[in-house]
Design a protein around this motif. Sequence first.
Motif, PDB file in Angstrom:
ATOM      1  N   UNK A  52      27.572   9.052  63.761  1.00  0.00           N
ATOM      2  CA  UNK A  52      28.509   7.933  63.782  1.00  0.00           C
ATOM      3  C   UNK A  52      27.736   6.619  63.750  1.00  0.00           C
ATOM      4  N   UNK A  53      28.429   5.559  63.395  1.00  0.00           N
ATOM      5  CA  UNK A  53      27.796   4.243  63.386  1.00  0.00           C
ATOM      6  C   UNK A  53      27.200   3.915  64.747  1.00  0.00           C
ATOM      7  N   UNK A  54      27.891   4.301  65.807  1.00  0.00           N
ATOM      8  CA  UNK A  54      27.390   3.995  67.154  1.00  0.00           C
ATOM      9  C   UNK A  54      26.070   4.695  67.431  1.00  0.00           C
ATOM     10  N   UNK A  55      25.859   5.884  66.828  1.00  0.00           N
ATOM     11  CA  UNK A  55      24.597   6.607  67.009  1.00  0.00           C
ATOM     12  C   UNK A  55      23.434   5.834  66.386  1.00  0.00           C
ATOM     13  N   UNK A  56      23.641   5.335  65.180  1.00  0.00           N
ATOM     14  CA  UNK A  56      22.587   4.590  64.495  1.00  0.00           C
ATOM     15  C   UNK A  56      22.386   3.233  65.160  1.00  0.00           C
ATOM     16  N   UNK A  57      23.468   2.630  65.594  1.00  0.00           N
ATOM     17  CA  UNK A  57      23.354   1.349  66.303  1.00  0.00           C
ATOM     18  C   UNK A  57      22.508   1.516  67.560  1.00  0.00           C
ATOM     19  N   UNK A  58      22.708   2.602  68.273  1.00  0.00           N
ATOM     20  CA  UNK A  58      21.920   2.865  69.481  1.00  0.00           C
ATOM     21  C   UNK A  58      20.440   3.048  69.118  1.00  0.00           C
ATOM     22  N   UNK A  59      20.156   3.755  68.030  1.00  0.00           N
ATOM     23  CA  UNK A  59      18.783   3.941  67.569  1.00  0.00           C
ATOM     24  C   UNK A  59      18.108   2.595  67.300  1.00  0.00           C
ATOM     25  N   UNK A  60      18.866   1.662  66.725  1.00  0.00           N
ATOM     26  CA  UNK A  60      18.334   0.347  66.374  1.00  0.00           C
ATOM     27  C   UNK A  60      18.385  -0.659  67.526  1.00  0.00           C
ATOM     28  N   UNK A  61      19.111  -0.321  68.585  1.00  0.00           N
ATOM     29  CA  UNK A  61      19.242  -1.232  69.722  1.00  0.00           C
ATOM     30  C   UNK A  61      20.172  -2.392  69.437  1.00  0.00           C
ATOM     31  N   UNK A  79      14.551  -3.206  61.114  1.00  0.00           N
ATOM     32  CA  UNK A  79      15.626  -2.203  61.138  1.00  0.00           C
ATOM     33  C   UNK A  79      15.583  -1.349  59.877  1.00  0.00           C
ATOM     34  N   UNK A  80      15.327  -1.975  58.747  1.00  0.00           N
ATOM     35  CA  UNK A  80      15.230  -1.240  57.486  1.00  0.00           C
ATOM     36  C   UNK A  80      14.107  -0.209  57.547  1.00  0.00           C
ATOM     37  N   UNK A  81      12.967  -0.606  58.072  1.00  0.00           N
ATOM     38  CA  UNK A  81      11.835   0.312  58.199  1.00  0.00           C
ATOM     39  C   UNK A  81      12.149   1.464  59.153  1.00  0.00           C
ATOM     40  N   UNK A  82      12.806   1.148  60.255  1.00  0.00           N
ATOM     41  CA  UNK A  82      13.161   2.186  61.226  1.00  0.00           C
ATOM     42  C   UNK A  82      14.147   3.189  60.615  1.00  0.00           C
ATOM     43  N   UNK A  83      15.097   2.677  59.833  1.00  0.00           N
ATOM     44  CA  UNK A  83      16.064   3.560  59.164  1.00  0.00           C
ATOM     45  C   UNK A  83      15.370   4.448  58.131  1.00  0.00           C
ATOM     46  N   UNK A  84      14.460   3.881  57.360  1.00  0.00           N
ATOM     47  CA  UNK A  84      13.731   4.673  56.364  1.00  0.00           C
ATOM     48  C   UNK A  84      12.932   5.782  57.045  1.00  0.00           C
ATOM     49  N   UNK A  85      12.284   5.462  58.142  1.00  0.00           N
ATOM     50  CA  UNK A  85      11.538   6.483  58.892  1.00  0.00           C
ATOM     51  C   UNK A  85      12.481   7.540  59.458  1.00  0.00           C
ATOM     52  N   UNK A  86      13.576   7.111  60.029  1.00  0.00           N
ATOM     53  CA  UNK A  86      14.530   8.043  60.632  1.00  0.00           C
ATOM     54  C   UNK A  86      15.102   9.005  59.590  1.00  0.00           C
ATOM     55  N   UNK A  87      15.469   8.476  58.429  1.00  0.00           N
ATOM     56  CA  UNK A  87      16.062   9.299  57.378  1.00  0.00           C
ATOM     57  C   UNK A  87      15.009   9.952  56.479  1.00  0.00           C
TER      58      UNK A  87
END
Length: 78
Positions: free
Chosen positions: A16-25, A45-53
């Motif tokens: 959910x969006x809330x899950x990714x929002x929590x990951x990003x703080x 945030x873009x870098x963190x998302x790329x690493x996560x995915x």
Amino acid sequence: MYFPRLRDLREDKDLYQKDIAQLLGITQTVYSRYERGYQTIPIPHLLKLADFYQTSTDYILGRTNDPRPFPQPSSKRK
């Protein structure tokens, strides 16, 4: 700028969006703005998302259709 792949990547992991929002703080509202293109994604945030995915930032940004991440630079220098 609209980033449709953000939603696709998130939904592929059944998150959910809330899950990714929590990951990003950040709040779910701010993350929702990223997905809908109402707010620019900060580079950290873009870098963190790329690493996560496990994909490249270019894939998230729609600059390539290849979801594979770029090879990491070698720590050894000649």
